[in-house]
Write a protein that holds these residues in place. Structure first.
Motif, mmCIF file in Angstrom:
data_model
loop_
_atom_site.group_PDB
_atom_site.id
_atom_site.type_symbol
_atom_site.label_atom_id
_atom_site.label_comp_id
_atom_site.label_asym_id
_atom_site.label_seq_id
_atom_site.Cartn_x
_atom_site.Cartn_y
_atom_site.Cartn_z
ATOM 1 N N ARG A 29 1.555 44.905 -58.280
ATOM 2 C CA ARG A 29 1.332 44.788 -56.839
ATOM 3 C C ARG A 29 0.199 45.693 -56.393
ATOM 4 O O ARG A 29 -0.652 45.292 -55.595
ATOM 5 C CB ARG A 29 2.609 45.146 -56.070
ATOM 6 C CG ARG A 29 3.699 44.108 -56.141
ATOM 7 C CD ARG A 29 4.794 44.381 -55.127
ATOM 8 N NE ARG A 29 5.387 45.702 -55.254
ATOM 9 C CZ ARG A 29 6.411 46.018 -56.039
ATOM 10 N NH1 ARG A 29 6.962 45.086 -56.799
ATOM 11 N NH2 ARG A 29 6.897 47.241 -56.062
ATOM 12 N N LEU A 32 -3.142 44.129 -57.536
ATOM 13 C CA LEU A 32 -3.456 42.955 -56.728
ATOM 14 C C LEU A 32 -3.920 43.353 -55.332
ATOM 15 O O LEU A 32 -4.854 42.766 -54.776
ATOM 16 C CB LEU A 32 -2.235 42.030 -56.639
ATOM 17 C CG LEU A 32 -1.843 41.320 -57.938
ATOM 18 C CD1 LEU A 32 -0.507 40.610 -57.771
ATOM 19 C CD2 LEU A 32 -2.933 40.363 -58.374
ATOM 20 N N ARG A 33 -3.295 44.370 -54.760
ATOM 21 C CA ARG A 33 -3.699 44.874 -53.442
ATOM 22 C C ARG A 33 -5.114 45.455 -53.491
ATOM 23 O O ARG A 33 -5.941 45.197 -52.618
ATOM 24 C CB ARG A 33 -2.678 45.912 -52.962
ATOM 25 C CG ARG A 33 -2.800 46.298 -51.518
ATOM 26 C CD ARG A 33 -1.608 47.119 -50.996
ATOM 27 N NE ARG A 33 -1.131 48.137 -51.913
ATOM 28 C CZ ARG A 33 0.026 48.073 -52.593
ATOM 29 N NH1 ARG A 33 0.815 47.027 -52.474
ATOM 30 N NH2 ARG A 33 0.391 49.047 -53.390
ATOM 31 N N LYS A 34 -5.410 46.223 -54.546
ATOM 32 C CA LYS A 34 -6.750 46.788 -54.701
ATOM 33 C C LYS A 34 -7.793 45.679 -54.837
ATOM 34 O O LYS A 34 -8.879 45.766 -54.249
ATOM 35 C CB LYS A 34 -6.803 47.721 -55.916
ATOM 36 C CG LYS A 34 -6.119 49.051 -55.681
ATOM 37 C CD LYS A 34 -5.998 49.875 -56.943
ATOM 38 C CE LYS A 34 -7.322 50.333 -57.469
ATOM 39 N NZ LYS A 34 -7.178 51.242 -58.631
ATOM 40 N N ALA A 35 -7.481 44.653 -55.606
ATOM 41 C CA ALA A 35 -8.412 43.539 -55.779
ATOM 42 C C ALA A 35 -8.636 42.821 -54.448
ATOM 43 O O ALA A 35 -9.780 42.519 -54.085
ATOM 44 C CB ALA A 35 -7.879 42.568 -56.829
ATOM 45 N N ARG A 36 -7.570 42.558 -53.721
ATOM 46 C CA ARG A 36 -7.690 41.876 -52.422
ATOM 47 C C ARG A 36 -8.535 42.704 -51.466
ATOM 48 O O ARG A 36 -9.433 42.185 -50.799
ATOM 49 C CB ARG A 36 -6.301 41.607 -51.839
ATOM 50 C CG ARG A 36 -6.347 40.816 -50.529
ATOM 51 C CD ARG A 36 -4.976 40.594 -49.917
ATOM 52 N NE ARG A 36 -4.359 41.868 -49.583
ATOM 53 C CZ ARG A 36 -3.215 42.336 -50.109
ATOM 54 N NH1 ARG A 36 -2.564 41.615 -50.999
ATOM 55 N NH2 ARG A 36 -2.724 43.487 -49.748
ATOM 56 N N ASN A 37 -8.290 44.014 -51.420
ATOM 57 C CA ASN A 37 -9.046 44.889 -50.520
ATOM 58 C C ASN A 37 -10.510 44.991 -50.915
ATOM 59 O O ASN A 37 -11.366 45.275 -50.077
ATOM 60 C CB ASN A 37 -8.416 46.277 -50.464
ATOM 61 C CG ASN A 37 -7.071 46.268 -49.764
ATOM 62 O OD1 ASN A 37 -6.759 45.358 -49.000
ATOM 63 N ND2 ASN A 37 -6.252 47.267 -50.034
ATOM 64 N N GLY A 39 -12.148 42.456 -51.924
ATOM 65 C CA GLY A 39 -12.742 41.149 -51.665
ATOM 66 C C GLY A 39 -12.705 40.203 -52.845
ATOM 67 O O GLY A 39 -13.439 39.214 -52.879
ATOM 68 N N THR A 41 -11.367 37.208 -54.974
ATOM 69 C CA THR A 41 -10.584 35.987 -54.804
ATOM 70 C C THR A 41 -10.546 35.267 -56.155
ATOM 71 O O THR A 41 -11.352 35.537 -57.038
ATOM 72 C CB THR A 41 -11.205 35.046 -53.754
ATOM 73 O OG1 THR A 41 -12.531 34.701 -54.162
ATOM 74 C CG2 THR A 41 -11.237 35.696 -52.386
ATOM 75 N N THR A 42 -9.622 34.360 -56.302
ATOM 76 C CA THR A 42 -9.522 33.576 -57.534
ATOM 77 C C THR A 42 -9.487 32.100 -57.174
ATOM 78 O O THR A 42 -9.054 31.724 -56.079
ATOM 79 C CB THR A 42 -8.256 33.923 -58.333
ATOM 80 O OG1 THR A 42 -7.114 33.651 -57.525
ATOM 81 C CG2 THR A 42 -8.251 35.377 -58.775
ATOM 82 N N ARG A 90 -16.137 37.946 -56.512
ATOM 83 C CA ARG A 90 -16.308 38.901 -55.407
ATOM 84 C C ARG A 90 -17.684 38.718 -54.811
ATOM 85 O O ARG A 90 -18.671 38.658 -55.487
ATOM 86 C CB ARG A 90 -16.143 40.342 -55.896
ATOM 87 C CG ARG A 90 -16.079 41.323 -54.741
ATOM 88 C CD ARG A 90 -15.756 42.686 -55.160
ATOM 89 N NE ARG A 90 -17.022 43.281 -55.639
ATOM 90 C CZ ARG A 90 -17.099 44.457 -56.192
ATOM 91 N NH1 ARG A 90 -16.018 45.137 -56.415
ATOM 92 N NH2 ARG A 90 -18.240 44.939 -56.564
#
Length: 90
Positions: A29, A32-37, A39, A41-42, A90
Motif C-alpha cells: 500500500r 502504491l501510494r508513493k507511485a500514485r503521488n 504521477g 499510472t498503469t 509517468r
C-alpha cells in the motif's frame, strides 16, 4: 556433500478474496501510494513498442546490473509476445 536450499516462496493469490487492506499488504500500500503521488499510472499494452521496451531494458541493466531470471524474469520479446502486458507511465 550436497545441501538443499529454498530458492523462493511463490505468492499465491485468490482474486476472489484478495484485498490490499490486509495487514501484510502494508508495504505494498505504501509503494502504491508513493507511485500514485509521483504521477505513475498503469495501462494494458495492446501494441507493444518493442524497440522502446528494449531501450528501457538496456537502461535498466546498465543501472541495476544483469538480469537474474528466476522470479524477476528476463526481457525476452519472443516470450513476452504471448503474454498480457502492462506498462507503468509517468
Amino acid at each position: 556433500g550436497w545441501t538443499v536450499l529454498p530458492l523462493c516462496n511463490d505468492a499465491i493469490l485468490n482474486p476472489a478474496h484478495f484485498t490490499l487492506e490486509a495487514p501484510e499488504c502494508r508495504q505494498l500500500r505504501r509503494q502504491l501510494r508513493k507511485a500514485r503521488n509521483a504521477g505513475v499510472t498503469t495501462k494494458r499494452i495492446t501494441l507493444p513498442d518493442w524497440q522502446a521496451m528494449s531501450r528501457i531494458n538496456t537502461a535498466w541493466v546498465q543501472t541495476h546490473g544483469p538480469e537474474h531470471g528466476l522470479t524477476m524474469g528476463r526481457f525476452d520479446r519472443a516470450y513476452l509476445s504471448h503474454q498480457t502486458l502492462y506498462g507503468a507511465y509517468r
